[in-house]
Design a protein around this motif. Structure first.
Motif: not given
Ligand code: FRU
Length: 481
Positions: A277-282
């Motif tokens: 995942d490329r997001g902040f929260e994962f």
């Protein structure tokens, strides 16, 4: 049967839910269709299983504060991955072998019994850690009886040795554990058993400073290994990777290797690490195989040690949530994640704008807004250098077609400054977005890339704007959820 101590701890946790439920539910950032803790801190999803026609999701839970500590296993069930029911607490940290936390683990069906494997975390007064892999059994899938320790720490590893994931293959049971070797490398370690009680240590099948990989972090957490579309996939969460361009921007990473596990030689021959995942929260995702043969993944919408004490929900005595369930496929050697189709049940009013155009402007469409919505953009055609979508003035997605870079920007909940996560994307064809009151999950090009993040807009701000330098055309569909 539960011990007196376990019963007491559970009573204290229920009292905590009771005490804070008004405060928790008054939070405008309480999510509408994601799994959250009733109070306190939630982290990893655990024990995912489709058992006797019911989906079970357990989770790491600290009821007594919005920080980490001696974890419980909370429990939700669902008939359809959409409607969830809170169940009685499954495990509490009550015994000598798990008194500082019933840490992460997994679930299996053994001849009609639901069996949990988890890590018993123990710390002495000096902070020295001990780790035990433990088992608990249930006849009804709701009430669990602890069976104690099944694996002690083998030689060659530090006490950072946890998160057992168990599966069955050719009549035998296998378990993979996240570990730190004595030389300080992250490893995934394989065990085998014929009866679930006696486990043979087969050794590390993958890890840093091995035949297939250079140095790769000081600890691997939450491994998961499963066959998918003709290959084997190993998911792990390495700690200690340094940021590298657009990669490894979070405090800890979560990703996978595609390869083949040689069960005989206990060796996983694999390709490069890809972030999930490329997001902040994962972080700390886990998968299960369901009744329809789908491989379904749920992750934690959080990352350890990443300013979690600064999330605005802490004032309402809760923090973190789980992602939506996602179906996994392997396409051209890469994992694709798409939201499970059952989520369509959440759809209420729809608005649609086929062939919608944005031409050198920032604009909106009536009804294309909201705080708990699903948005689909299909047949995206951009003749120009850049397009963007503003979500509620608190997050923005930018596609730069000259550079082939997709960027998610948000207003930091620590200092209000803008922060970004990015990935390379040669072409943007479609976007599938799930917004909840304080979360965003983006599925790009049918799940080729995903971005998962929490964000905290002003609660009344429901706006969404679309912009383009050049000419942008697309089909817009949006549902209230
Ligand atoms: C990952 C993790 C696991 C551990 C659990 C404790 O987030 O650190 O390795 O079992 O959380 O809550």
């Amino acid at each position: 049967m539960k011990s007196e101590r376990e019963r007491q701890l559970m009573e204290q946790a229920y009292a905590e839910i009771e005490k804070y439920q008004d405060l928790v539910h008054r939070d405008p950032y309480r999510l509408r269709y994601h799994l959250m803790p009733p109070v306190g801190l939630m982290n990893d999803p655990n024990g995912l299983i489709d058992w006797n026609g019911t989906y079970h999701v357990f989770y790491q839970w600290m009821p007594f504060r919005t920080g980490h500590g001696a974890k419980f296993w909370g429990h939700y069930t669902s008939p359809d991955l959409v409607h969830w029911q809170a169940e009685p607490i499954a495990l509490a940290p009550s015994e000598w072998y798990d008194q500082n936390g019933c840490y992460s683990g997994s679930a299996i069906d053994d001849d009609g019994k639901l069996v949990l494997f988890y890590t018993g975390n123990v710390k002495d007064d000096q902070g020295n850690r001990q780790t035990y892999q433990c088992m608990a059994v249930s006849e009804d899938g709701i009430h669990f009886t602890k069976k104690g320790v099944v694996i002690n720490l083998p030689d060659g590893y530090t006490a950072h040795f946890r998160d057992p994931k168990v599966w069955r293959k050719d009549g035998l049971w296998y378990m993979i554990i996240g570990a730190q070797s004595k030389s300080g490398d992250g490893k995934a370690v394989l065990f085998r058993s014929s009866d679930l009680c006696h486990w043979e240590h087969l050794g590390p099948i993958a890890g840093g400073n091995s035949k297939w990989l250079g140095p790769f972090g000081y600890m691997w957490e939450c491994p998961d290994l499963f066959p998918l579309d003709g290959q084997d996939v190993l998911i792990v969460c390495p700690q200690g990777l340094q940021p590298d361009g657009m990669r490894y921007q979070n405090v800890y990473q979560s990703g996978y290797f595609v390869g083949r596990l040689d069960y005989g030689r206990a060796e996983f021959v694999h390709g490069p690490f890809e972030e999930l995942d490329r997001g902040f929260e994962f972080y700390a995702p886990q998968t299960m195989l369901d009744r329809n043969g789908r491989r379904i993944l749920i992750g934690w919408m959080g990352v350890p040690d990443q300013n979690e004490d600064r999330q605005p929900t802490v004032g309402h005595r809760w923090v973190h949530a789980l992602t939506l369930p996602r179906e996994l496929r392997l396409v051209d050697g890469k994992l694709r994640q798409t939201p499970v189709k059952e989520l369509k049940q959440l759809r209420k009013q729809q608005v649609a704008y086929p062939n919608a155009v944005v031409a050198n402007e920032l604009r909106s469409w009536p009804g294309v807004e909201g705080d708990a919505i699903e948005l689909r953009l299909d047949r995206i055609q951009l003749l120009g250098s850049m397009m963007e979508i503003h979500f509620r003035h608190a997050a923005r997605l930018i596609y730069n077609s000259d550079e082939g870079v997709l960027t998610l920007e948000r207003k930091s909940f620590v200092n209000g400054l803008t922060e970004t996560r990015q990935c390379r994307l040669p072409r943007l064809r479609s976007l599938h977005v799930f917004l909840d009151t304080s979360s965003i999950e983006l599925f790009v090009n049918d799940g080729e890339e995903t971005f998962t993040a929490r964000f905290f807009p002003y609660p009344d701000d429901r706006t969404m704007f679309f912009g383009a330098h050049g000419h942008l055309q697309m089909d817009i569909e949006k549902w209230e959820l």
